[in-house]
Design an enzyme around this catalytic site. Structure first.
Site, short mmCIF file in Angstrom:
data_model
loop_
_atom_site.label_atom_id
_atom_site.label_comp_id
_atom_site.label_asym_id
_atom_site.label_seq_id
_atom_site.Cartn_x
_atom_site.Cartn_y
_atom_site.Cartn_z
CG HIS A 111 27.38 -54.60 -92.38
ND1 HIS A 111 27.95 -55.86 -92.41
CD2 HIS A 111 27.13 -54.34 -91.07
CE1 HIS A 111 28.03 -56.34 -91.18
NE2 HIS A 111 27.53 -55.44 -90.35
CG ASP A 147 31.40 -55.33 -92.53
OD1 ASP A 147 31.15 -55.32 -93.74
OD2 ASP A 147 31.28 -56.34 -91.83
CB ALA A 175 15.74 -51.21 -93.96
#
Ligand code: GRF
Length: 217
Positions: A111, A147, A175
Site C-alpha cells: 500500500h 489496508d 520505495a
C-alpha cells in the site's frame, strides 16, 4: 528446499510485479512467481509476466455471478498452481473475509502510505493535504479490513515543499519496488513470524539514524 511459490494478483501497470520478477532473476532469491492473475484482461502487467516466461491467467470479476464465485475461481487457480504465498500488487478488488481467512498469513499487500495513515485510495493527495513530512509504503499481511494487518516492511520517503501528487507517487513507487521484494525475501527465508498484530523478523536490524524533515539550517 525449493523456492517459495508466489501467486501475484494484479489489475494494471504491474510495476511491483516487475520488481518481484527482477528480484527472482537472482538465483539466491528464495521465491519464484508461479502464476500471475489479473482481473483486467488488458493489464500491462500481464505482458510483463509473459515476457518473463511466467504463466498468466485472466479471471475477470465481471464474468462471475458474484464475489463468491469470482473468489472461488481465484482460489482454484492459485491452488492448482501450488501457490504458497499470494502477493497483491495493485489488485483493485476487495477480497472477502472468507478468502482472506483461507489464505491467513499467506496473503500480503503493498500500500502506498505509511499505514495505518491513509488507507484506501488517493493516498498521495491526502498525505499532501495533511502536510506530513514523510510518506512511504507498507507491505502487510492482509486482514478482512481494507489496508489493515500485521506490518512486514515499511519504507519512508520525505515529502518536499514542491511535491505534487505525481512527484510524491513516483518517489513512493520507487520505495515500493525495494520494499516488496524485501518482504517476500524475508518470508521466503523463513524469518517471519506473526504474533498477534505484530510481525517478528529473525535477524533483522533497523536503521540507526533519526531522519529530520526539513533539515535543520
Ligand atoms: C501501487 O502504488 C501499490 O502500492 C498499490 O497499487 C499500485 C500498483 O502499482 N496497491 P503497480 O501496478 O504495481 O505498478
Amino acid at each position: 528446499m525449493g523456492r517459495l511459490r508466489l501467486g501475484v494478483l494484479i489489475s494494471g501497470r504491474g510495476s511491483n510485479l516487475q520488481a518481484l520478477i527482477d528480484a527472482g532473476r537472482d538465483a539466491g532469491f528464495p521465491a519464484e512467481i508461479a502464476l500471475v492473475i489479473s482481473n483486467q484482461p488488458g493489464a500491462i502487467g500481464l505482458d510483463r509476466a509473459t515476457q518473463a516466461g511466467i504463466a498468466t491467467r485472466v479471471i475477470p470479476h465481471r464474468d462471475h455471478a458474484d464475489r463468491d464465485a469470482f473468489e472461488r475461481a481465484l482460489d482454484q487457480a492459485l491452488r492448482s498452481a501450488s501457490v504458497e504465498l499470494v502477493c497483491l500488487a495493485g489488485f483493485m478488488r476487495l477480497l472477502s473475509a472468507g478468502f482472506v481467512a483461507a489464505w491467513h498469513d499467506r496473503l500480503i499487500n503493498i500500500h502506498p502510505s505509511l499505514l495505518p495513515a491513509f488507507p484506501g485510495l488517493d493516498t498521495h493527495a491526502r498525505a499532501l493535504a495533511a502536510g506530513v513530512r514523510f510518506s512511504g509504503c507498507t507491505v502487510h499481511f492482509v486482514r478482512a479490513e481494507m489496508d489493515r494487518g500485521p506490518i512486514l516492511v515499511q519504507a519512508a520517503v520525505p515529502v518536499t515543499a514542491n511535491d505534487t501528487e505525481a512527484t510524491l507517487a513516483a518517489r513512493v513507487l520507487e520505495a515500493e519496488h525495494a520494499a516488496y521484494p524485501l518482504a517476500v525475501r524475508l518470508i521466503g527465508e523463513g524469518r517471519v513470524r506473526v504474533a498477534g498484530e505484530r510481525v517478528m523478523i529473525a535477524g533483522a536490524s533497523a536503521p540507526a539514524a533519526v531522519l529530520l524533515n526539513p533539515l535543520a539550517d
